[in-house]
Design a protein around this motif. Sequence first.
Motif: not given
Lengths: 658, 277, 308, 355
Positions: D141-151
């Motif tokens: 949950q945390f990683f995917i949302v972070w990745a979509l924001v960060k990249f």
Amino acid sequence: MSESTGQAVHLAALDTFPRLLMHHASVRPNRPAMREKEYGIWQTHSWAAVAQNVRAIACGLAELGFKRGDRLAIIGDNRPRLYWSVAACQCLGGIPVMLYQDAVAQEMIYVLQDAEIQFAVVEDQEQVDKMLEIEAEVPLLRHVIYDDPRGMRHYTQTLLMGLDALQEMGRIHDRNHPDFLDAEIDKGASDDISVMLYTSGTTGKPKGVCQTHGAFIAAATGGMEFDRLTDREDILSYLPMAWVGDHLFSFAQAMVAGFTINCPESGDTVMTDLREIGPTYYFAPPRVFENLLTQVMIRMEDAGAVKRKLFHHFMDVARRCGADILDGKPVSVGDRVQYALGNFLVYGPLKNVLGMSRIRVAYTAGAAIGPDLFRFYRSIGVNLKQLYGQTETCAYVCLQPDGQIKLDSVGKPAPFVEVKLDDKGEILVKGPMLLKAYYKRPDATAESINADGYFMTGDAGFFDEDGHLKIIDRAKDVGKLNDGSMFAPNYIENKVKFFPYVKEAVTFGNGRDCVTAFINIDLEAVGNWAERKGMAYSGYTDLASQPAVYELIRDCVEKVNADLAVDPKMSGSQIRRFLILHKELDADDGELTRTRKVRRNFIAERYGVLIEALFDGRKSQRIETVVKYEDGREGRISAELRIEDAKTFAPQAAKQAA
Amino acid sequence: MMMNDLIQVAPVAQPPVAERRIGDVILDLQGISLSFGGVKALTNISFDVREHEIRSIIGPNGAGKSSMLNVINGVYHPQEGRIMFRGELRQKMEPHVAAAQGIARTFQNIALFKGMSVLDNIMTGRNLKMKCNLFQHALYWGRARQEEIEHRLKVEEVIDFLEIQGIRKTPVGRLPYGLQKRVELGRALAAEPSLLLLDEPMAGMNVEEKQDMCRFILDVNDQFGTTIVLIEHDMGVVMDISDRVVVLDYGKKIGDGAPDEVKNNPEVIAAYLGTSH
Amino acid sequence: MGFFFEVLIGGLLSGVLYALVALGFVLIYKASGVFNFAQGAMVFFAALTFVGFQEVLPGWTGLDADSNVVFWLAFVLALAAMIVLGILTEKVVLRPLVNQPHITLFMATIGLTFLIEGIAQALWGANVRGLSLGIADEPVEWIMESADILVSKFDLFAATLAGALVASLALFFQYTKVGRALRAVADDHQAALSIGIPLQHIWAIVWAVAGFVALVAGLIWGARSGVQFALTFTALKALPVLILGGFTSVPGAIVGGLIIGASEKLAEVYIGPFVGGGIEGWFPYVLALGFLLIRPEGLFGERHIDRV
Amino acid sequence: MLYREAGQFKVSYQEDQQIFPIRQDRVGFIAILGFFFLVLPFLASEYWLQAILIPVLIFSLAAIGLNILTGYAGQLSLGSAAFMAVGAFGAYNFMLRVDGMPFLVALAIGGLCAALVGVAFGLPSLRIKGFYLAVATLAAQFFIVWALVKFPWFSNNSSSGVISAQQIEILGFAFDTPVSKYLLTLGIVAVLALAAKNLVRSTTGRSWMAVRDMDVAAEVIGIRPMFAKLSAFAVSSFYCGVAGALYAYAYLGTVEPEGFNLDLSFKILFMIIIGGVGSIMGSFLGAAFIVLLPIFLNVAMHSLFAGSMPAGLGSNLELIIFGGLIIFFLIVEPHGLARLWQIGKEKLRLWPFPH
């Protein structure tokens, strides 16, 4: 009427069951002839498939040396392949003899010997074991063919053979002699004996009743036309094959009308299977209907108050107008609306849960049915009717016509049947459905068929003003009290047995001063009643001896007395004293017949002390009895039985008390 | 009727009934030792199982009987010893591989799938034999449906064999204990195993249920020729139905042989008298 | 090098706080097998209740808002509220669910999380509030002077407080009757019952203690970053700590907290810039997950053998 | 009461294994389906279609996904929203970057992307169970949302990852009205729900349930736990992914990664708890319940306080009621509305008898 005669003409050439079978196989080859619940679904056999299987079995039997006129014993539950064996036997001009499958081996000896059985088709290992047990006593027995191979691997006896192997053998035979079986079928005549049914024998040894193709076809055709049965009917076959009713409904009528027989998965699943199939045509002895009703009432007791109220309200409505609506009599619009609502809320669902939604015609016979019981089914829209008949008449003498149902009569003489009463009130019948003879008993045949060709039923009865026949009792059982008034034990017993709490009753009074009775309580109904009252009990014997139960039964007996007091003929035979037996009357102990009829003489002998105690005014009596358990072991139970008095009514006071 | 008598005595040339013949060794365990973090469950145990036989493992509580079964079907991996099954040496093996090789089992504490019906539970026993994939299942059409029906028929035969027709759609959780045991046996049978491991199939049953279960076990062995390894506490049953018996005590083998031999083995008697059994 | 230690020490100090929240989880899990997802919500509820009382007490009592009396009165009232909450939770939510699968209990505590959050905000409002413990967030001078490392006074205080709490709890469980009973319960429910330990009584006490721990954690976190909804996320910080340390181990919670605290700060500083930063949110999880795959029972957890 | 089952006997396994073996159920189901396809589009207002019916359908699909994983395979997941996000962004990128990409294919690819990611995050399930696994899915949950924001590549370089879904067009027909979007969503959801039902009543479903109920026994009869678990993760994530893509394309039009947060995951979890764990129909009931409850509350509050509603009370009340209901259902009826429905149906079948 013109239509039915047309059909009769059409059926004229079809005067034996094998011809009927082959007819259906060619006219409606793909219609279902039989279904059997097996492996979780209703395995269906078309008429064509049935005919093929019957051919194979017949040819197999012929290969084994089965000849015209040989008897084939058939023992087992209602399995398709056993019915096919019946038909196969008939194809060869043989005579099928069905035995009650729950009888112990020793009980089978007599019939096997009497019918000189050489061939037997049995259902499974259980029946095979019985045959092997009595092998020595029936030396003629040459071949035992079993349907279900389960557990049979290690049986090496040479007289055993699987039905599969027999059919395989038959198919080869049929291939080698393709005309053989058709020729055999052609040899058959309407007047040939098609089946031998042993009467259960309330007295003496059972007698083999020889019925012809013509007799059963006549009975079946008459019934079919009477109730306008079609080839679309579904019937559940769950009653013993050895019983005339099953042979008429599941075999003869299905063969004549071409409808579908449905065999349940096992004895335990009959109710579920009934519900699944939802037969359109149904037959059950009163006992089954009674058990169902008891269960309905018990299950409704557990329902919430609102639902219970709703149920009872609409049952009242049904009682008021349901039967009239079914009979097509005029009923007020208000009642019709209420009934329609009740049908949606109660009767419809109830019939559905009981598996009776699709019933067009249901019959009951074999014993008297209680008026309340009868009314109940009719009032919720089940077209339940009574019929009257004997093994000797293909269970076909009187039928109740639609729309003219009287609770206490058995209806009018059926098509082709002539009924008259002799001067003593005994019922005499004549028609195409009469037996040909008792097997090897010309004496008995002569005794029961009089010079004019009437069969003497042995039942006493009379016709009412509308021409409906009313049965009182067995003619020979009707006796007299010392004061000369009539004593009809069955009549009284039936009245007592109509109470759900009473399972069996046996009355005594012939040649005595008054009438007394043995009562068997219904363990389920009384047990439930006791539970609701918070009474503790440890079993049948304990429950039967409780004072409160005596109170309950006394109440029933007194209601019967009040009822009897109304009838001038019967008012003298009210029950003065009674006791509740410490054990249930049981066919295994010889107290009942396999069809659960009371063996009056046997009981009178076995319980002589109790009868004396009833008549000499004692307050209690000790009794010890030998009982047979299911595994064949014997044990003794003894008990001190209380004897109680019941109130009787003077004829004129009766109306108020009732 | 003279004919009749003749037939009775004459040795008619009928196909001989297929006698259950005990065959070669199919499972051979040599020097099996198993421990859990220092606790020794099994110490240097060797024994074999022959084709078509009923082989019992007995012993007091905690003797390592269940561990033995767990070693055979790969739930536990012994630290020492070797296992030969049908001539193949097995090293580390997973339970589903054992299942694929034809080993099925039941458990001491019923291990049915509580949320499923009797039918579905037994259907899982057919899992290995079903070949359709997930996409075919999602369509439930053609091959997938056909396969489902074919295997349903097999399962119905098992249901019929075990006489549980009346409960086929009941969730297993609602069944009484004895019937659950029977369903569990059904699930194992549905896999058509060649080696069946039964872990106390009669524990907690009344006499009648035990008799039924005994009959089923013998029938399975007899009709399908299934080799059976059985753990049971009821000595009467064990001595009655076993061909050979292994006795374990504290993880060691103390006896092995025909029931009668084992019964008279002093070590075995001592072990049983020494415990509360 | 000094910077590294600065980051490390900062991480370790916040790790102590993670450990504090994780401790609440461990207590309840040990005693009743419940994985209490609502621990974060309890922290939020505790802090909000405390500041709420701080706000309303002067009005009710006429005391000066900054007085110590108000502070301690609010503390006592908040503590009482937490104890009541703990006991109610045990009685209303968990007792009816006794013997249910763990996963059901877990989901129930997710529901509890929502319930507590809703009640807290409905009672005290949703505004962000400040909370002062009277300790300034400024560097400790002597450390800065001697080692050239910035260490916040507040963090040091908080860590000390947390450490003291953990130590006293350890003593409580080691040496009091209740503590011994609790350990017995944690070992084996059935055995504990059979020797006459009132299970549900123990559970109520544990929930109350967990409430107390939540209050202390709430005060510290609240003083540091304001009393706001985000406090509930402390639970999410504590989860990887638990995985790392094992659900049943008090020392595990402490060590796990320190490791997570230190590593997430170090990762943020040293890895973050390469991937765009903000990895604090998931890094602990990935760390814990990687660890799980190697050692599924956690650092200090007991090895579990499936008996069949 | 409405049932007339007598005479509905089964002469083949095919009949016996139908989804609705009882005729009345079949008729009822077809009637309901007909109502939703043929009648509702003409009756419902745009608000109803766009703000209620479409999201209910989309959430139902996500709930089916989670139910497959949690209800059938017994693996608790708190990362459903993240898998929805993968589906949404996956479909978006394929629509964006591949010329002439058909919408339905993009939808499927979005689902497949989610399935791949799901399998990756499902790997830990092979070693860990229960809430350990739940925590692992939080990582997703945390990683995917972070990745979509960060990249920014994922969102075609838009600020904070916001994407605007392209116009839906299938075979030249533009789905741009609420009615057409509703019908499209309904069609897709109906087909996928049928597929899900088929899966759970076949070998795949049985192996999921076997692993859920008793994994050791499952393995012993030859079910590979790895395959069962990973296939559950894959299928579950596929459903969530398709739901996510529809969420973006048919419902909101513009979404950002933060929209697929933990709260949304919880919401979907609540749907299956209230609707019924381990029930396809329950997924629909739960989704409808969770979507409708706030609307109902809002209406009720407005009529109660007549405009003078205390600030924030509504949302807090929502939290309280959601939380309370979850606890209530878990205690009183752990199998949710679907079980209540089931019980009601059993009662009707046995009517007038109580049991």
